[in-house]
Write a protein that holds these residues in place. Structure first.
Motif, mmCIF file in Angstrom:
data_model
loop_
_atom_site.group_PDB
_atom_site.id
_atom_site.type_symbol
_atom_site.label_atom_id
_atom_site.label_comp_id
_atom_site.label_asym_id
_atom_site.label_seq_id
_atom_site.Cartn_x
_atom_site.Cartn_y
_atom_site.Cartn_z
ATOM 1 N N TYR A 39 0.834 -1.201 0.000
ATOM 2 C CA TYR A 39 0.000 0.000 0.000
ATOM 3 C C TYR A 39 0.877 1.263 0.000
ATOM 4 O O TYR A 39 0.627 2.200 -0.752
ATOM 5 C CB TYR A 39 -0.922 -0.022 1.231
ATOM 6 C CG TYR A 39 -1.729 1.239 1.416
ATOM 7 C CD1 TYR A 39 -2.805 1.516 0.575
ATOM 8 C CD2 TYR A 39 -1.417 2.142 2.430
ATOM 9 C CE1 TYR A 39 -3.543 2.675 0.734
ATOM 10 C CE2 TYR A 39 -2.161 3.301 2.602
ATOM 11 C CZ TYR A 39 -3.220 3.558 1.752
ATOM 12 O OH TYR A 39 -3.948 4.710 1.913
ATOM 13 N N THR A 93 0.743 3.793 -3.160
ATOM 14 C CA THR A 93 0.272 5.171 -2.971
ATOM 15 C C THR A 93 1.385 6.193 -3.220
ATOM 16 O O THR A 93 1.118 7.290 -3.705
ATOM 17 C CB THR A 93 -0.312 5.404 -1.556
ATOM 18 O OG1 THR A 93 0.572 4.836 -0.610
ATOM 19 C CG2 THR A 93 -1.677 4.800 -1.406
ATOM 20 N N VAL A 150 -4.692 -5.427 -1.184
ATOM 21 C CA VAL A 150 -4.313 -4.067 -0.769
ATOM 22 C C VAL A 150 -5.519 -3.144 -0.885
ATOM 23 O O VAL A 150 -5.826 -2.371 0.032
ATOM 24 C CB VAL A 150 -3.166 -3.521 -1.660
ATOM 25 C CG1 VAL A 150 -2.841 -2.079 -1.287
ATOM 26 C CG2 VAL A 150 -1.927 -4.396 -1.539
ATOM 27 N N LYS A 151 -6.208 -3.242 -2.018
ATOM 28 C CA LYS A 151 -7.341 -2.340 -2.254
ATOM 29 C C LYS A 151 -8.455 -2.576 -1.262
ATOM 30 O O LYS A 151 -9.075 -1.642 -0.744
ATOM 31 C CB LYS A 151 -7.842 -2.518 -3.691
ATOM 32 C CG LYS A 151 -6.863 -1.937 -4.704
ATOM 33 C CD LYS A 151 -7.126 -2.405 -6.105
ATOM 34 C CE LYS A 151 -8.246 -1.615 -6.758
ATOM 35 N NZ LYS A 151 -8.309 -1.972 -8.213
ATOM 36 N N HIS A 162 -7.266 -1.414 2.363
ATOM 37 C CA HIS A 162 -7.013 0.015 2.562
ATOM 38 C C HIS A 162 -7.997 0.917 1.827
ATOM 39 O O HIS A 162 -7.755 2.108 1.675
ATOM 40 C CB HIS A 162 -5.579 0.356 2.141
ATOM 41 C CG HIS A 162 -4.541 -0.238 3.041
ATOM 42 N ND1 HIS A 162 -4.187 0.327 4.239
ATOM 43 C CD2 HIS A 162 -3.811 -1.371 2.926
ATOM 44 C CE1 HIS A 162 -3.266 -0.433 4.820
ATOM 45 N NE2 HIS A 162 -3.017 -1.456 4.053
#
Lengths: 293, 200
Positions: free
Chosen positions: A211, A215, A243-244, A247
């Protein structure tokens, strides 16, 4: 340019697109690769934690012994394989006690390593042997306007700090991206950890690390991430859904092996791009360069 | 004094345990640590660790056997080498972590998921000379048992299918290394050499 080639276990399985694109790119750049005959696993980051550093290094040294008759330096794309082979090789050259012990062990199976080879990381070979000018001259379709976050990962720059790059803010990888006509973005986490093999036992650690990386690339308006290491690429690509979800991240970030980008920029046949293996679709990001399914 | 969890009773040092740790392959490096905390601020997985490398080294030096075996520190290390390149005393912290993992496994402390992963990974190398993801996962879940399989089943199944669809998850293992016997013998010989060195 002749090299012995150590593909490592992942290039035969999860990192197939790396193998396909690297072999095609190497051929186009005039690099002659000879796979080390009957090579075995380098032990990754794991063997040392079960059997100890020295036994793992002796196991790795079998690969050096098998490569020596060919007489060419060994090129290694995977960061973990590079770490194990390069450190073992260095010990053969510089640590007399190690060498004496390891010679004895190798002799027990009728093998010998004279310490005549160098173990080279793929980025090192691209920049220092092939050369950025040669790469530039082979680019037929410059990736102008493509913003790329060059993810070097952890072990590649840190095995021998300052020997071919800065261990914390490496620059050579960005130079390769630049040579392809693309724009390397700042991407301060380029040499941070991807979570590595925690992906099996504790995937949350991998998801959190990835993440941060994704990002950071997004903050710098990157269109995609380019990776050097099979493990990093797999974690960033295959774990991106996790991850999506974890987070609440909305947008996706394609993750390519840098050799895939090279194959595209050098206008090699689509087989060499090997993009069907990428899990997060790279086709939107690459559409303006004539890359389609 | 800021902590209430520190007893005023005398601290018992277990020097025998500390000496055992120093005798590990890279164990003697622990003595060089000057407790500056550079590893702590450099570590990628510090927030997952119950003791930072710095604190772990202090525990080992004072011979806190039980605390060591309870801690997850070495299992959280991802071998990213940041601490190793930054340590001002040149302690190869990552290599010390290898030893601590080894030591914990050899003493039978294998209940952590990471320990199961390490053992499964090694069994794969030992049995065919190469790594095969399918075999690794099968061995791992056999070790972890039904509870973990149920917990991970959904998540891992989806990911496995996606990887399969993209041609990145071979169902068949790679051919075993022809010189597998040599690989195994090399490891056995090296372990014996190490043992001989330690006994001396």
């Amino acid at each position: 340019m002749k090299y012995s080639f150590y593909p490592g276990c992942s290039m035969e399985a999860t990192a197939v697109p790396y193998l396909k694109s690297f072999e095609a790119v190497a051929h186009a750049l005039g690099i002659e690769l000879k796979e080390i005959p009957d090579w075995n696993c380098c032990g990754a980051t794991v063997a040392s934690g079960v059997i100890g550093d020295y036994p793992a290094q002796v196991m790795t040294s079998r690969n050096l012994a098998l490569a020596e008759p060919h007489g060419a330096d060994i090129v290694v794309p995977c960061s973990s394989c590079y770490m194990n082979l390069a450190i073992t090789n260095r010990k053969f050259k510089e640590d007399g006690h190690f060498r004496q012990m390891a010679d004895e062990a190798l002799a027990s199976v009728g093998m010998k390593y004279g310490g005549s080879l160098n173990v080279r990381q793929i980025i090192d070979v691209m920049v220092n042997d092939v050369g950025l000018d040669t790469i530039k001259s082979k680019v037929k379709k410059p990736l102008t306007g493509l913003r790329v976050a060059g993810y070097v990962g952890c072990q590649t720059p840190r095995v021998f700090p300052w020997e071919f790059d800065d261990p914390e803010q490496p620059v050579f990888f960005d130079k390769i991206i630049e040579a392809l006509g693309a724009t390397p973005v700042k991407f301060p986490v380029k040499a941070r950890c991807c979570g590595s093999s925690h992906s099996v036992a504790q995937p949350e650690i991998t998801a959190d690390s990835c993440y941060n990386i994704i990002t950071s690339a997004q903050d710098d308006q990157a269109h995609l991430i380019a990776a050097v290491c099979p493990m990093c690429q797999l974690n960033l690509d295959a774990y991106q859904d996790l991850v999506k979800e974890r987070h609440k991240l909305k947008t996706s970030m394609p993750v390519l092996f840098f050799t895939q980008l090279m194959a595209i920029a050098m206008d090699l046949p689509p087989d060499a791009w090997a993009l069907k293996h990428n899990i997060v679709s790279p086709f939107t990001a690459l559409a303006k360069f004539g890359v389609g399914k | 004094m800021t902590g209430f969890n520190v007893s005023s009773g005398p601290l018992k040092y277990d020097t025998e345990f500390a000496r055992e740790i120093y005798s590990l392959e890279n164990g003697h490096h622990i003595k060089k640590c000057m407790q500056c905390g550079m590893c702590e601020v450099s570590c990628a997985t510090r927030k997952e660790m119950d003791y930072s490398p710095r604190k772990m080294f202090l525990l080992l030096r004072t011979g806190q056997r039980e605390e060591f075996f309870k801690s997850n520190t070495m299992w959280m290390c991802s071998t990213c080498l940041m601490c190793k390149v930054r340590c001002p005393r040149g302690v190869p912290i990552v290599d010390v972590m290898h030893d601590l993992k080894c030591y914990a496994i050899s003493k039978g402390y294998t209940e952590r998921a990471q320990a199961a992963f390490y053992q499964s990974f090694w069994k794969e190398i030992w049995s065919r000379g190469k790594q095969f993801e399918g075999g690794l996962m099968a061995r791992y879940y056999l070790k972890r048992g039904w509870k973990d399989i149920r917990k991970d089943a959904f998540r891992m199944k989806d990911m496995g299918l996606t990887m399969l669809k993209h041609g990145r998850m071979p169902l068949m293992p790679p051919k075993s290394v022809k010189g597998l016997k040599d690989v195994q013998k090399l490891v056995e010989v090296a372990k014996a050499q190490l043992q001989k060195g330690a006994d001396r």
